[in-house]
Design a protein around this motif. Structure first.
Motif, mmCIF file in Angstrom:
data_model
loop_
_atom_site.group_PDB
_atom_site.id
_atom_site.type_symbol
_atom_site.label_atom_id
_atom_site.label_comp_id
_atom_site.label_asym_id
_atom_site.label_seq_id
_atom_site.Cartn_x
_atom_site.Cartn_y
_atom_site.Cartn_z
ATOM 1 N N UNK A 1 0.745 -1.050 0.125
ATOM 2 C CA UNK A 1 0.050 -0.171 0.170
ATOM 3 C C UNK A 1 0.714 1.197 0.017
ATOM 4 N N UNK A 2 1.994 1.291 0.512
ATOM 5 C CA UNK A 2 3.008 2.390 0.731
ATOM 6 C C UNK A 2 3.397 2.567 -0.634
ATOM 7 N N UNK A 3 3.862 1.492 -1.431
ATOM 8 C CA UNK A 3 4.508 1.641 -2.803
ATOM 9 C C UNK A 3 3.256 2.084 -3.866
ATOM 10 N N UNK A 4 1.995 1.735 -3.396
ATOM 11 C CA UNK A 4 0.976 2.139 -4.279
ATOM 12 C C UNK A 4 0.787 3.600 -4.231
ATOM 13 N N UNK A 5 0.657 3.965 -3.072
ATOM 14 C CA UNK A 5 0.753 5.361 -2.520
ATOM 15 C C UNK A 5 1.552 6.365 -3.451
ATOM 16 N N UNK A 6 3.015 5.697 -3.382
ATOM 17 C CA UNK A 6 4.138 6.601 -4.057
ATOM 18 C C UNK A 6 3.725 6.291 -5.465
ATOM 19 N N UNK A 7 3.362 5.522 -5.974
ATOM 20 C CA UNK A 7 3.077 5.242 -7.464
ATOM 21 C C UNK A 7 2.093 6.497 -7.934
ATOM 22 N N UNK B 1 15.065 18.630 -8.916
ATOM 23 C CA UNK B 1 14.576 19.679 -7.883
ATOM 24 C C UNK B 1 13.825 19.048 -6.825
ATOM 25 N N UNK B 2 13.613 17.763 -6.658
ATOM 26 C CA UNK B 2 13.033 17.322 -5.599
ATOM 27 C C UNK B 2 13.192 15.727 -5.448
ATOM 28 N N UNK B 3 13.098 15.174 -4.463
ATOM 29 C CA UNK B 3 13.143 13.835 -4.395
ATOM 30 C C UNK B 3 11.910 13.189 -3.818
ATOM 31 N N UNK B 4 11.472 12.169 -4.119
ATOM 32 C CA UNK B 4 10.176 11.366 -3.390
ATOM 33 C C UNK B 4 10.816 9.962 -2.856
ATOM 34 N N UNK B 5 9.695 9.731 -1.851
ATOM 35 C CA UNK B 5 10.005 8.158 -1.378
ATOM 36 C C UNK B 5 8.772 7.993 -0.472
ATOM 37 N N UNK B 6 8.785 6.886 0.157
ATOM 38 C CA UNK B 6 7.803 6.932 1.439
ATOM 39 C C UNK B 6 8.328 7.377 2.625
ATOM 40 N N UNK B 7 7.395 7.748 3.518
ATOM 41 C CA UNK B 7 7.861 8.279 4.706
ATOM 42 C C UNK B 7 8.368 7.197 5.651
ATOM 43 N N UNK B 8 7.293 5.914 5.587
ATOM 44 C CA UNK B 8 7.776 4.850 6.180
ATOM 45 C C UNK B 8 7.560 3.646 5.508
ATOM 46 N N UNK C 1 11.991 18.070 4.630
ATOM 47 C CA UNK C 1 11.232 17.153 4.097
ATOM 48 C C UNK C 1 9.874 17.119 4.640
ATOM 49 N N UNK C 2 8.756 16.790 4.016
ATOM 50 C CA UNK C 2 7.363 16.853 4.195
ATOM 51 C C UNK C 2 6.633 15.426 4.067
ATOM 52 N N UNK C 3 6.022 15.140 5.116
ATOM 53 C CA UNK C 3 5.268 13.712 4.951
ATOM 54 C C UNK C 3 3.851 14.068 4.529
ATOM 55 N N UNK C 4 3.499 13.625 3.146
ATOM 56 C CA UNK C 4 2.289 13.948 2.673
ATOM 57 C C UNK C 4 1.271 12.724 2.838
ATOM 58 N N UNK D 1 3.713 9.717 1.522
ATOM 59 C CA UNK D 1 4.858 9.923 0.755
ATOM 60 C C UNK D 1 5.646 11.039 1.126
ATOM 61 N N UNK D 2 7.119 10.989 1.166
ATOM 62 C CA UNK D 2 7.811 11.927 1.492
ATOM 63 C C UNK D 2 8.249 13.037 0.397
ATOM 64 N N UNK D 3 8.010 14.029 0.792
ATOM 65 C CA UNK D 3 8.666 15.090 -0.332
ATOM 66 C C UNK D 3 10.043 15.666 0.188
ATOM 67 N N UNK D 4 11.124 15.644 -0.547
ATOM 68 C CA UNK D 4 12.334 16.102 -0.175
ATOM 69 C C UNK D 4 12.858 16.947 -0.873
ATOM 70 N N UNK D 5 13.302 18.277 -0.328
ATOM 71 C CA UNK D 5 13.903 19.469 -1.426
ATOM 72 C C UNK D 5 15.298 19.547 -1.074
ATOM 73 N N UNK D 6 16.017 20.434 -1.920
ATOM 74 C CA UNK D 6 17.323 20.881 -1.471
ATOM 75 C C UNK D 6 17.254 21.874 -0.225
ATOM 76 N N UNK D 7 18.473 21.795 0.380
ATOM 77 C CA UNK D 7 18.601 22.539 1.659
ATOM 78 C C UNK D 7 17.954 23.940 1.380
ATOM 79 N N UNK D 8 17.089 24.416 2.379
ATOM 80 C CA UNK D 8 16.367 25.803 2.332
ATOM 81 C C UNK D 8 15.333 25.846 1.167
ATOM 82 N N UNK D 9 15.047 24.790 0.605
ATOM 83 C CA UNK D 9 13.899 24.720 -0.614
ATOM 84 C C UNK D 9 12.526 24.494 -0.051
ATOM 85 N N UNK D 10 12.119 24.869 1.228
ATOM 86 C CA UNK D 10 10.897 24.625 1.600
ATOM 87 C C UNK D 10 9.470 25.070 0.643
#
Lengths: 495, 478
Positions: free
Chosen positions: A277-283, A398-405, A439-442, A458-467
């Protein structure tokens, strides 16, 4: 006058507008939330201390001020504060017996800023002792419970604030994220959870667990709320030498437009061991982003898997030193002894829970002469390596994504007997603490479990300072209807 | 004998402590009134580095010819002690990822030897002072201990020398010179209690090194080292080994005692302080400090020789105490005869201070009074000898010289007829001397001296001489 259910479902941005325009008094807003606290807190254990009278006084004061023409950015927004953040006059225990009776004489910078913006502090929320844990089970008050399913943990360590926001007991929650302690519970209860760039938010008043990697973070049910609260609490603080001000303008649409063209899906976070289910959410996230013309590619961060070891070495080492001050001399619990001060310290410090003791002992060992270069120093050198791997990834994306958990919320007691299993809960979150990036958990979906639903994220991860980037992309997901955090009644009934 | 020193200097002239806004001059405040969340180490508080402390540390580094680090950081030194609010001290270190604010350095000392002694410094570092413990009925016997955190968090410099000193006296010379440098830089009021504290290492001819801790006054360094040198020499003479240990200086007893509690090697678990980012200094910042350094003792001594014609020795004595040198220059401004002023200061003033064990700042009369007294001698109102008496009286009462002279009737006797009357009495009492004087002009001085003696040297010497010669002439002619 609005129905109280309507009020608690309303986002903080709208609440602030309604209170400012005197459409709904802050006092009435507060009562709606307090009603839910009195109804559900016994079952959920989100708050360990609710400052009902103080909050009422403050809400009435804000109503008076608003009538007099005072303007606030967050007028009457009820806030839940993790019990590791100093609020003047409210007991601060860090979920520990050792601090029993301590009432801080000062406000953390984030608290002072939220107060000034017109927020109402509702109370202190449950946490793993000194934020050491991933489930909020290591608390002297007992565990918090996931409102989606009674058998499940809410994640931790900021589980209390996460539950408070998810269950409509507060509009915004403050947590602290040392290795995922905001993002993990956010993913487990289905709300947004932000870990800011290191230095973006003042740590003054946050009881230190691991100073070099942790940040005060936020829980919210909308990106608008997150942006609003974040624009209030972030920015350089003369009381914290590690802070700085970024030049975002989070208050305009333009300031957080998603200037993202290429995003990288981190292979090491989305491979084996991640539940379907985590992978499906990521997809689903990937598909949604593609609809907004964002190109998605797989990206390798080769040493990501080693982050957990380095993280725990650094965190435990710093913790062993940070927690030395809890000796019963100046504040907190005190025991009467006949012996010398060494004996008295030992008796007082026996009040720490077993996880805290474990980390203090391991951390002291990692710093001791003869082991320093093997442990602490090696972890510090690893940090430089992993930072450079992130930097090279961000040269292409510009952004990395992956699961939060890798999994949704686990069962209460499931990992308490095996510390390493518990530590593994943080595998996808600690790299951002080591590297300092935001990083933000969505919340991006649900998993079916035991006949009910458990949120996944899903986790959104940005470069330093790019909230700003993070907020921009998250807004797209929100608009697309992928991410729609809801207020939930126990157990799992959406309000 | 090899001696090395670790000197702790409080930055007590800063407005605030090292990491918070509490006062650096805590000396007169009631216990635990000069504290805040930061210096009490309350949960959640964070240290913020005082930039003034960095500036002063760089001043000291440059004055001691040390090399400032353009990038330095802080470390945590972890150990439990009740005077430490956080149970770690924020300090600096040259290992475990630490870089102190400066390394190297040198001090040149004038000792009895022909050549000046050069003492190398290892490093200079910034750290925070702990609080203070009070044992109400004495260490060891008190049932409880009180802690005063007013001092906790005050900025300290630790100046570490190499073991280049070879006697307790040289250690004192170093401390004295360092003290004067610090006073000239204006970074430390060294007279305040505990403002300069010393730990000393001493080893005798290849034997084990002993560390003496707790020398809480710079004045005791020589005494503590002398005691330790004698103790160790005796052990060596008896063929006994010298333990490698830490000993405590017991000020009241004037002895050292082994501190057994610290026998086992402490592991301080140093690691970089995460709450204070590494500090980067630009070359311009350092150059700016270098260019604005105030005059230091060595160049001040040269100036005293050049501008005031003092001997290097006299100039050296004056500049070793900034307050004394200031006193000298202020007096010279009011009474422009530098060598005369220097002589008076170095003999009469220092005698008064030594007798009373006072600092120049405690002296009850200032440059104005000294200059006034010297002018009175010049104008013939008092004799030099009377001047010394006036100085003594000023030191005792703080009264001005004119008033002392009036009150004690010390004015020079310039009345010729009165002197003549005295002379006649002396002539009658010393017929043989008179006979001698008639033959031998040298013997005249004896008669003059006898007259002076009768009125404590107050007779005007010129008039007295004239009167005596007149009387002698009269005797010859009769």
């Amino acid at each position: 006058m609005k129905h109280s259910n309507e009020i608690v479902k309303t986002d903080a941005t709208t609440i602030a507008k309604m209170v400012s325009s005197q459409e709904v008094p802050a006092r009435e807003v507060l009562e709606a939330f307090l009603e839910r606290i009195s109804k559900y807190n016994d079952a959920l254990r989100a708050f360990v201390y609710a400052d009902i009278e103080g909050a009422r006084t403050r809400a009435s004061e804000i109503d008076r001020e608003v009538k007099r023409g005072t303007t606030y950015r967050m007028a009457g927004v009820p806030i839940a504060v993790k019990d590791v953040i100093s609020v003047k006059g409210l007991p601060l225990t860090c979920g520990s017996k050792i601090l029993r009776g301590y009432v801080p004489p000062y406000d953390a910078t984030v608290i002072a800023r939220l107060r000034k913006a017109g927020c109402v502090i509702v109370g202190m929320t449950n946490t793993d002792e000194f934020a050491m844990g991933s489930s909020t089970e290591n608390s002297a008050y007992g565990p918090s419970i996931n409102p989606w399913m009674q058998s499940r943990v809410p994640g931790g360590s900021s589980g209390g604030s996460a539950v408070a926001v998810a269950a409509g007991m507060a509009a915004i929650g403050l947590g602290s994220d040392t290795g995922g302690s905001v993002r993990l519970p956010a993913s487990f209860v289905g709300v947004y959870g932000l870990k800011p760039s290191y230095g973006a938010v003042s740590r003054f008043g946050l009881v230190a667990f691991s100073n070099s990697i942790e940040q005060v973070g936020l829980f919210a049910r909308s990106i608008g709320d997150l942006k609003l609260a974040y624009s209030v609490i972030s920015g350089a603080d003369p009381l914290d030498g590690t802070t700085l001000t970024f030049d975002w303008n989070l208050t305009t649409e333009e300031g957080t437009k998603a200037n993202v063209f290429r995003a990288g899906k981190v292979i090491e976070m989305s491979g084996e061991g991640v539940e379907p289910p985590v992978l499906e959410a990521l997809d689903r996230t990937v598909e949604t982003l593609k609809r907004y013309s964002i190109q998605i590619e797989n990206v390798n961060i080769p040493h990501l898997v080693n982050c957990l070891a380095a993280y725990y070495l650094i965190a435990m080492s710093e913790a062993s030193s940070n927690l030395a001050r809890f000796d019963g001399v100046r504040y907190g619990s005190r025991v009467k002894t006949e012996g010398n001060w060494n004996e008295e310290y030992s008796r007082i410090r026996a009040l720490f829970g077993s996880e805290v003791k474990r980390r203090v002992i391991l951390g002291a060992h990692a710093l001791s002469s003869g082991f320093f270069s093997m442990y602490y120093d090696k972890a510090a050198r690893f940090r430089t390596l992993i930072k450079s791997e992130f930097e090279s990834a961000f040269r292409n994306y510009d952004l990395l994504i992956g699961p939060t958990s890798p999994s949704p919320a686990f069962r209460l007691g499931e990992r308490t007997l095996d510390p390493v299993q518990m530590y593994l809960s943080d595998v996808d979150t600690v790299p951002m603490n080591l590297t300092g990036v935001p990083a933000l958990s969505v919340p991006t979906g649900f998993a079916n479990a035991e006949g009910g639903l458990l949120p996944v994220a899903t986790q959104l991860i940005a470069p330093y300072g790019r909230e700003d980037t993070i907020f921009g992309v998250a807004s797209l997901l929100e608009k697309a209807g992928l991410s729609t955090p809801k207020v939930v009644n126990p157990w799992g009934n959406i309000l | 004998m090899k001696i090395g020193l670790e000197i702790h200097v409080q930055l007590n002239r800063l407005r605030s402590k090292l990491f918070c806004g509490c006062r650096a001059d805590y000396y007169t405040l009631s216990p635990n009134s000069n504290v805040c969340a930061v210096c009490l180490g309350l949960p959640g508080s964070l240290p913020v580095l005082n930039s003034g402390a960095v500036r002063q540390a760089i001043m000291v580094s440059l004055a001691l010819h040390a090399s400032p680090s353009t990038r330095f950081n802080f470390v945590r030194k972890n150990y439990f002690y009740p005077d430490m609010p956080k149970n770690f001290q924020i300090s600096q270190y040259d290992k475990a990822g630490g870089v102190p604010i400066s390394t190297g350095g040198e001090m040149e000392l004038i000792t009895d030897a022909q050549k000046p002694l050069r003492v190398k410094l290892t490093r200079i570092q910034i750290e925070e002072d702990p609080g203070r413990l009070f044992h109400p009925s004495g260490l060891g016997s008190s049932k409880y201990t009180l802690v005063d955190y007013n001092r906790a968090g005050v900025g300290l410099l630790e100046i570490v020398t190499q073991p280049d000193l070879s006697s307790p006296r040289e250690a004192r010379v170093l401390i004295t010179k360092l003290r004067s440098i610090l006073e000239h830089l204006g970074v430390c009021n060294t007279s305040l209690e505990g403002a300069m504290r010393v730990d000393a290492n001493i080893s005798m001819d290849g034997n084990n090194r002993v560390e003496i801790k707790n020398i809480s006054s710079y004045k005791d360094v020589e005494r503590a080292l002398e005691y330790e040198a004698v103790r160790q020499s005796q052990l060596i003479a008896l063929g006994k080994p010298i333990e490698r240990e830490t000993r405590h200086w017991l000020e009241e007893k004037g002895t050292t005692s082994s501190s057994r509690a610290k026998e086992e090697e402490q592991d301080y678990r140093y690691f970089p302080e995460p709450d204070i980012p590494a500090v980067e200094l630009t070359e311009d910042y350092i150059k700016d400090i270098q260019d604005s350094l105030p005059e230091l003792p060595d160049s001040r001594a040269s100036r005293f020789c050049r501008d005031y014609g003092l001997t290097p020795y006299d100039a050296g004595v004056l500049v070793l105490d900034k307050a004394l040198a200031d006193y000298f220059e202020e007096t010279v401004r009011l009474y422009p005869k530098p060598r005369m002023v220097s002589n008076w200061i170095q003999t009469e003033l220092l005698r008064q201070l030594n007798e009373k064990k006072q600092e120049i700042s405690e002296l009850r009369f200032g440059p104005k009074e000294l200059a006034e007294m010297l002018s009175m001698i010049d104008r013939g109102e008092i004799s030099g000898k009377t001047g010394k008496k006036v100085v003594m009286e000023m030191a005792l009462t703080g009264e001005g010289p004119k008033s002392i002279v009036e009150r004690l009737g010390l004015a020079r006797l310039g009345d010729e007829s009165a002197i003549r009357a005295l002379a006649q009495r002396v002539f009658e009492e010393n017929p043989n001397a008179v006979k001698d004087a008639l033959k031998n002009p040298e013997a005249v001085n004896f008669l003059v001296g006898q007259i002076m003696k009768k009125i404590s040297g107050r007779a005007d010497p010129e008039i007295t001489n004239r009167v005596v010669r007149g009387l002698l002439k009269a005797q010859t002619s009769s």
